[in-house]
Design an enzyme around this catalytic site. Structure first.
Site, PDB file in Angstrom:
ATOM      1  N   ARG A 115       0.882  -1.162   0.000  1.00 46.33           N
ATOM      2  CA  ARG A 115       0.000   0.000   0.000  1.00 46.33           C
ATOM      3  C   ARG A 115       0.920   1.212   0.000  1.00 46.33           C
ATOM      4  NH1 ARG A 115      -5.042  -1.580   0.034  1.00 46.33           N
ATOM      5  NH2 ARG A 115      -5.616  -3.433   1.199  1.00 46.33           N
ATOM      6  N   CYS A 116       0.596   2.201  -0.784  1.00 49.09           N
ATOM      7  CA  CYS A 116       1.504   3.337  -0.924  1.00 49.09           C
ATOM      8  C   CYS A 116       0.779   4.642  -0.641  1.00 49.09           C
ATOM      9  CB  CYS A 116       2.102   3.348  -2.331  1.00 49.09           C
ATOM     10  SG  CYS A 116       3.300   4.668  -2.565  1.00 49.09           S
ATOM     11  N   GLY A 168      -6.154  -4.850  -7.908  1.00 51.47           N
ATOM     12  CA  GLY A 168      -7.589  -4.718  -7.714  1.00 51.47           C
ATOM     13  C   GLY A 168      -8.060  -3.301  -7.975  1.00 51.47           C
ATOM     14  N   GLY A 205      -8.204  -0.558  -6.148  1.00 52.53           N
ATOM     15  CA  GLY A 205      -7.312   0.537  -5.762  1.00 52.53           C
ATOM     16  C   GLY A 205      -6.169   0.730  -6.743  1.00 52.53           C
ATOM     17  N   SER A 224      -6.836  -9.839  -8.078  1.00 53.16           N
ATOM     18  CA  SER A 224      -7.330  -9.619  -6.723  1.00 53.16           C
ATOM     19  C   SER A 224      -7.934 -10.913  -6.203  1.00 53.16           C
ATOM     20  CB  SER A 224      -8.405  -8.526  -6.748  1.00 53.16           C
ATOM     21  OG  SER A 224      -9.076  -8.463  -5.524  1.00 53.16           O
ATOM     22  N   ASP A 243     -10.310 -11.002  -4.141  1.00 50.60           N
ATOM     23  CA  ASP A 243     -11.702 -10.726  -3.801  1.00 50.60           C
ATOM     24  C   ASP A 243     -12.709 -11.171  -4.861  1.00 50.60           C
ATOM     25  OD1 ASP A 243     -10.717  -9.518  -1.515  1.00 50.60           O
ATOM     26  OD2 ASP A 243     -10.696  -7.527  -2.421  1.00 50.60           O
TER      27      ASP A 243
END
Length: 172
Positions: free
Chosen positions: A56-57, A86, A88, A132, A134
């Site tokens: 995550r950035c 995904g 994001g 992803s 999900d």
């Protein structure tokens, strides 16, 4: 996906780079952006998850972070990206693409980039691949991550079933 992109890119004559830790690596630049060779992706097809890392950035969520990322790509002569992720990741890629030309203009104004090189990089090409776990991305039947996760589950259930059978018990 990484193996396929690297090998096909090399096959058609591109210089192919992997960016370690995703957008964080793009913002950091330097050694995080590595040129790949054909054998650099050997023996990874059976691995789940991403072999080049993912992070995550927070920096990439801000315009200044995306601007640093753009400069790092230009320094490596990169004008095309394959983004595997995904919602994001793909949303971030679209925003980055929308801002790209304004970054070039600012680099020219700041003296970081000459007009000739800015013209060469006038467009950022992006291919998005849904990767992803999900499986909740509109327009896809099954994402890359979901397929990997389901196969891992099946392998684990098969393995424990064999053990349960050999012990003549049921495992839950």
């Amino acid at each position: 996906a990484v193996r396929s992109v690297v090998r096909m890119g090399i096959y058609v004559g591109f210089k192919v780079y992997c960016i370690q830790e995703g957008y964080q690596g793009m913002v950091n630049g330097g050694d995080c952006i590595k040129e790949m060779a054909w054998n650099g992706v050997s023996n990874i097809i059976q691995l789940g998850g991403t072999v080049i890392g993912s992070a995550r950035c927070k920096d990439f969520r801000e315009r200044e972070g995306r601007k640093r990322a753009a400069f790092n790509l230009i320094e490596k002569n990169i004008d095309s990206l394959v983004v595997i992720g995904g919602d994001g990741s793909l949303t971030g890629a679209n925003l980055f693409r929308q801002e790209w030309f304004s970054f070039l203009q600012e680099f020219v104004q700041e003296g970081k980039l000459d007009l000739q090189k800015a013209t060469r990089f006038k467009q950022l090409h992006i291919v998005g691949m849904v990767g992803s776990i999900d499986n909740d991305f509109c327009g896809t039947d099954m994402t890359i991550g979901t397929d990997t996760a389901l196969h891992r589950i099946i392998e684990a259930v098969d393995a424990i079933s064999t053990t349960a059978q050999s012990h003549q018990r049921t495992f839950i």
